[in-house]
Scaffold this active site. Structure first.
Site, PDB file in Angstrom:
ATOM      1  CG  HIS A 136      -2.077  -0.700   1.010  1.00 36.57           C
ATOM      2  ND1 HIS A 136      -2.164  -2.902   1.561  1.00 36.57           N
ATOM      3  CD2 HIS A 136      -3.580  -0.542   0.895  1.00 36.57           C
ATOM      4  CE1 HIS A 136      -3.491  -2.305   1.125  1.00 36.57           C
ATOM      5  NE2 HIS A 136      -3.706  -1.698   0.701  1.00 36.57           N
ATOM      6  CE  LYS A 140      -3.669  -0.619   4.709  1.00 37.85           C
ATOM      7  NZ  LYS A 140      -4.771   0.127   5.141  1.00 37.85           N
TER       8      LYS A 140
END
Length: 251
Positions: A136, A140
């Site tokens: 990701h 994040k």
């Protein structure tokens, strides 16, 4: 349909665009600077509130929406361990409605169905050891991702030789690596990578001495997640209780 938005970051803005394009009305937008609008008549008029915020805020947002009789669609993760029983009780005994999913992407829903079926097959082939990797964007902070945990739990439920999952390595944005790839034989290892602006990649690998089998879902943008959230809101308007993707999509 009248929709309220709780959280107005990148996901909230994209959900707004898609909801409007599908003919819905946004009656209230609540973000960190106007929490008091939970008490507004505009918010109370919503058929469904779509909530994408931080894990520490999600449960409180549910309570505020439920207090106004508003159904909730939420993609926030991290609250279920502490508050899951309470939310289940409210949905089963108090008439509240929450549609929750760790990932609203239609592609991920299909990927999840494939994951479950493959795990069921692999339960009979102990020479294949499953592992998972999720990638990701650098913003994040949590790891593994909520989607990775959901996928891992689907595998653990279907493979007798695994009784849980464990955190493996974490590759940080600066390239440094924490953790280890050494995991107990009865645990499914999840490795995490944080780099660039990657919306989300999840790969599940079954490895053996002879060969390996890998399935991957690679999100190109957040648009698939936003569309799925609006579809979930449309479904939630006419359904009640604790709902999730498997209720909406019958694979």
């Amino acid at each position: 349909m009248k929709i309220a938005l709780i959280g107005y970051g990148k996901m909230g803005k994209m959900i707004e665009q898609i909801a409007l394009s599908r003919g819905h009305e946004i009656v209230s937008i609540i973000d960190v600077d106007n929490i008091g609008d939970f008490d507004s008549p505009e918010f109370a008029s919503a058929d469904v509130a779509i909530e994408f915020t931080a894990p520490q805020a999600a449960y409180g947002n549910y309570l505020k929406a439920f207090a106004k009789g508003v159904k909730v669609v939420s993609g926030s993760t991290g609250w279920m361990k502490e508050h899951g029983d309470d939310v289940r009780r409210m949905c089963s005994e108090e008439g509240r409605t929450l549609f929750w999913a760790s990932n609203f992407s239609i592609g991920v829903a299909i990927f999840s169905a494939v994951n479950k079926y493959l795990a069921k097959i692999m339960n009979g082939f102990p020479q294949y050891d499953p592992e998972m990797e999720e990638t990701h964007h650098i913003h994040k902070l949590d790891h593994p991702s909520g989607t990775a945990i959901t996928l891992a739990e689907e595998i653990v439920e279907r493979i007798d030789r695994k009784d849980g999952w464990t955190v493996g390595t974490v590759t940080n944005p600066d390239g440094s690596v924490d953790g280890t790839k050494d995991a107990p034989a009865d645990k499914l290892r999840i490795d995490s990578i944080r780099r660039d602006e990657v919306p989300g990649i999840h790969s599940i690998k079954y490895d053996s001495e002879a060969d390996s089998i890998t399935i991957t879902h690679d999100a190109h943008s957040r648009k698939g997640f936003a569309l799925g959230a609006v579809l979930a809101a449309e479904y939630t308007k006419d359904h009640n209780g604790l709902l999730t993707i498997s209720d909406m999509f019958k694979f």
